[in-house]
Write an enzyme that holds these catalytic residues in place. Sequence first.
Site, PDB file in Angstrom:
ATOM      1  N   LYS A 220       0.817  -1.214   0.000  1.00 12.98           N
ATOM      2  CA  LYS A 220       0.000   0.000   0.000  1.00 12.98           C
ATOM      3  C   LYS A 220       0.847   1.259   0.000  1.00 12.98           C
ATOM      4  O   LYS A 220       2.022   1.241   0.390  1.00 12.98           O
ATOM      5  CB  LYS A 220      -0.997  -0.027   1.172  1.00 12.98           C
ATOM      6  CG  LYS A 220      -2.131  -1.006   0.856  1.00 12.98           C
ATOM      7  CD  LYS A 220      -3.268  -1.010   1.821  1.00 12.98           C
ATOM      8  CE  LYS A 220      -4.304  -2.046   1.335  1.00 12.98           C
ATOM      9  NZ  LYS A 220      -5.397  -2.239   2.309  1.00 12.98           N
ATOM     10  N   ARG A 267      -3.435 -10.141   4.849  1.00 12.92           N
ATOM     11  CA  ARG A 267      -3.783 -10.252   3.430  1.00 12.92           C
ATOM     12  C   ARG A 267      -2.599  -9.700   2.638  1.00 12.92           C
ATOM     13  O   ARG A 267      -2.310  -8.504   2.730  1.00 12.92           O
ATOM     14  CB  ARG A 267      -5.059  -9.441   3.169  1.00 12.92           C
ATOM     15  CG  ARG A 267      -5.566  -9.491   1.736  1.00 12.92           C
ATOM     16  CD  ARG A 267      -6.794  -8.582   1.580  1.00 12.92           C
ATOM     17  NE  ARG A 267      -7.324  -8.605   0.239  1.00 12.92           N
ATOM     18  CZ  ARG A 267      -6.860  -7.874  -0.769  1.00 12.92           C
ATOM     19  NH1 ARG A 267      -5.851  -7.047  -0.578  1.00 12.92           N
ATOM     20  NH2 ARG A 267      -7.400  -7.970  -1.969  1.00 12.92           N
TER      21      ARG A 267
END
Length: 289
Positions: A220, A267
């Site tokens: 991210k 995840r």
Amino acid sequence: MELLFPQACLDLSHTRIMGVLNVTPDSFSDGGLYAAHAAAVQRALAMVAEGADIIDVGGESTRPGAEAVSVAEELDRVIGVIESLRRASDVPISVDTSKPEVMRAALSAGASMVNDVCALEHADLGELARAKVPVCLMHMQGEPRTMQQQPRYNDVVAEVRDYLLARAAACRDAGIPAERIVIDPGFGFGKTLEHNIALLRNLERIVDCGYPVLVGLSRKSMIAALMANAGLADAAAVEPATQARERLGGSVTLALYAAAKGAHIVRVHDVRETLEALTIRQALDIDFL
Ligand code: PT1
């Protein structure tokens, strides 16, 4: 703690790995839909071989700025992949979607979990209760296209926690038992770098809610932001392969930190490297935070 799948119980006494399978045109395209599906299934099987405990199949990008896709387009992307993966492996398959039609079709095609970045706000909770599958409820402020424009909270940790507890209560009222509910603070979803850091630093307060906690931090932009703040990164890397390599160390570090704070499921894109870090931490039995 355990997560109750239809076929088996997933033991969450150590941190589990959910492998990310994006089935969007940018991920597995060039040779058309069939080739894209075949490549996606190969990628999923490679992640299973690397140690993924769950494969999360998604056909709609939810990264900042992403446009919504139609039901038909999302079904085209994910259903064939789920069917083929189900035939090739008995790994639990989760479907990353907010659309009730996609949830329904994915579960018939062999998925056994629903991961919804909208925390099932648009879903039929009674139907999911009858399907007897685990659900992941994620917090987001706004919607992907505009969520990073002005994220605002008075107390981000309290607001995210209260929202997740309210959604979990709605699920339980509809007949989904606690053993099938996972919560996720939603890193990067309508949150500034400071909000993400506050959530990560106080992840115990989400873990204390009593539900299994899933976190998605892999690759991210907060990693690039942290590196840029330290004057280290080339935050301008846009080519996906370059970006993935530049964010690998940050991704593994964040997964390890979240695991140390009590996260039950991470995840991730880089299954092997994450498993190496989690395994070594477990072997050393270090409580380093
Ligand atoms: C997540 C998640 C997800 N993340 C769950 N599902 C994505 N349960 C998709 C960025 O800032 O964290 N939890 N499904 C991917 N979304 C993003 C968001 C990707 C932000 C990138 C960013 O770069």
